[in-house]
Design an enzyme around this catalytic site. Structure first.
Site, PDB file in Angstrom:
ATOM      1  N   GLU A  34      -1.321  -7.840  18.727  1.00  0.00           N
ATOM      2  CA  GLU A  34      -1.973  -6.816  17.892  1.00  0.00           C
ATOM      3  C   GLU A  34      -1.420  -6.834  16.473  1.00  0.00           C
ATOM      4  OE1 GLU A  34      -5.051  -5.720  18.507  1.00  0.00           O
ATOM      5  OE2 GLU A  34      -4.221  -5.176  20.438  1.00  0.00           O
ATOM      6  N   HIS A  35      -2.340  -6.878  15.511  1.00  0.00           N
ATOM      7  CA  HIS A  35      -2.024  -6.943  14.074  1.00  0.00           C
ATOM      8  C   HIS A  35      -1.316  -8.256  13.717  1.00  0.00           C
ATOM      9  CE1 HIS A  35      -3.179  -2.889  12.520  1.00  0.00           C
ATOM     10  NE2 HIS A  35      -3.150  -2.624  13.806  1.00  0.00           N
ATOM     11  N   LEU A 127     -14.590  -2.847  20.435  1.00  0.00           N
ATOM     12  CA  LEU A 127     -14.899  -3.987  21.304  1.00  0.00           C
ATOM     13  C   LEU A 127     -15.754  -5.027  20.575  1.00  0.00           C
ATOM     14  CD1 LEU A 127     -15.558  -2.071  24.657  1.00  0.00           C
ATOM     15  CD2 LEU A 127     -13.438  -3.103  23.831  1.00  0.00           C
ATOM     16  N   SER A 130     -19.968  -5.520  16.141  1.00  0.00           N
ATOM     17  CA  SER A 130     -20.458  -6.143  14.903  1.00  0.00           C
ATOM     18  C   SER A 130     -20.249  -7.654  14.922  1.00  0.00           C
ATOM     19  CB  SER A 130     -19.790  -5.518  13.673  1.00  0.00           C
ATOM     20  OG  SER A 130     -18.390  -5.614  13.761  1.00  0.00           O
ATOM     21  N   ASP A 174     -12.254 -11.699  16.201  1.00  0.00           N
ATOM     22  CA  ASP A 174     -13.411 -11.120  16.890  1.00  0.00           C
ATOM     23  C   ASP A 174     -14.580 -12.096  16.957  1.00  0.00           C
ATOM     24  OD1 ASP A 174     -11.730  -8.989  16.846  1.00  0.00           O
ATOM     25  OD2 ASP A 174     -12.893  -7.786  15.445  1.00  0.00           O
TER      26      ASP A 174
END
EC number: 2.7.1.6
Length: 382
Positions: A34-35, A127, A130, A174
């Protein structure tokens, strides 16, 4: 009715002829890492069986017509012969227009297209609805016009569209997992090289996502602050990114750093190491080690990166009490609300769902949303 049937039927009704292709691109959840993406590090997401589906057909002119089934069948029309600008009223249309415009900027040659879009990726839950839309639109044009693009290029094009046309700063994870996801696998992604490694998921383990439904308010401003703090840390070590700093180097001089920056840097360095190790643990089916790594990740996000909220911590504690060391659980996404992700033996899912239903709302006053997912295939025809 499936999304494929729904979009095909709407297409025929709206445009008066049948669609030639139906394309899907999935949403995703990040299991750990994460990050780390904007620090040139590692992430370990999997694509999920919630997706954006587009029924489509090529046109023999330069017109693009797009219908959004989930927005009361709103219709957007634009020409490939004119400069593509933002739509004044339909935000959804800008994701489509942005992808088309950036494909043009990359010197791809294609004609017009008719599309009907529908999806079931929950919006605002972190989630990646986009990214799944951007990758689906890119894949439509690639398939209809045989464009010489691979999944990584479609993903990069989608990220460019979101950053520059829609105006939202996002990493590459993503779009990349939506384009390249593999059924029954997670994907270890190196966010510097964009290299990927498929990691098989243990059999009999469900990917459970629980939305806290806590409305995120700080996420934009705090996200930018965290980015700046990480960049400050990288400059201190005279490195292009925190990816290039070792934990030993950090420990030797941590006391010289601003205490807040030091905490942020420690999260990134330890999270990167955890993510690479988690890929090995997952491949070996070592859920006990996965549990430890996910727990450490959550504690690091809570205490060092300071991006969790009490509602999220409560959800994690409820799930942990049920699964013990038989699976892992942690916050996933940007932070300040959003979702938790858990790897849970399938036979324990009902008990987890019951415990969360009984305790979460009672403790927080908010009703959660519970999703049981399967690691799914990336974008393509369906």
């Amino acid at each position: 009715m499936s999304l494929k049937e729904k979009t095909q039927s709407l297409f025929a009704n709206a445009f008066g002829y049948p669609a030639t292709h139906t394309i899907q691109a999935p949403g995703r959840v990040n299991l750990i890492g994460e990050h780390t993406d904007y620090n040139d590090g590692f992430v370990l997401p999997c694509a999920i069986d919630y997706q954006t589906v587009i029924s489509c057909a090529p046109r023999d002119d330069r017109k693009v017509r797009v219908m959004a089934a989930d927005y009361e069948n709103q219709l957007d029309e634009f020409s490939l012969n004119a400069p593509i600008v933002a739509h004044e009223n339909y935000q959804w249309a800008n994701y489509v227009r942005g992808v088309v415009k950036h494909l043009q900027l990359r010197n791809n040659s294609f004609g017009g297209v008719d599309m009907v879009i529908s999806g079931n990726v929950p919006q605002g839950a972190g989630l990646s609805s986009s990214a799944s839309l951007e990758v689906a639109v890119g894949t439509v044009l690639q398939q209809l016009y045989h464009l010489p693009l691979d999944g990584a290029q479609i993903a990069l094009n989608g990220q460019e569209a979101e950053n520059q046309f829609v105006g939202c700063n996002c990493g590459i994870m993503d779009q990349l997992i939506s384009a390249l996801g593999k059924k029954d696998h997670a994907l270890l992604i190196d966010c510097r090289s964009l290299g990927t490694k498929a990691v098989s998921m243990p059999k009999g383990v469900a990917v459970v996502i629980i939305n806290s439904n806590f409305k995120r308010t700080l996420v934009g401003s705090e996200y930018n602050t965290r980015r700046e703090q990480c960049e400050t840390g990288a400059r201190f070590f005279q490195q292009p990114a925190l990816r290039d700093v070792t934990i030993e180097e950090f420990n030797a001089v941590a006391h010289e750093l601003d205490p807040i920056v030091a905490k942020r840097v420690r999260h990134i360095l330890t999270e990167n190491a955890r993510t690479v190790e988690a890929a090995s643990a997952l491949e070996q089916g070592d859920l006990k080690r996965m549990d430890e790594l996910m727990a450490e990740s959550h504690a690091s996000m809570r205490d060092d990166f300071e991006i969790t909220v009490p509602q999220i911590d409560t959800l994690v504690e409820i799930v942990k009490a049920v699964i013990g060391d038989k699976g892992g659980v942690r916050m996933t996404g940007g932070g300040f609300g959003g979702c938790i992700v858990a790897l849970i033996p399938e036979e324990l899912v009902p008990a987890v769902q019951q415990a969360v239903a009984e305790q979460y709302e009672a403790k927080t006053g908010i009703k959660e949303t519970f999703y049981v997912c399967k690691p799914s295939q990336g974008a393509g025809q369906c």
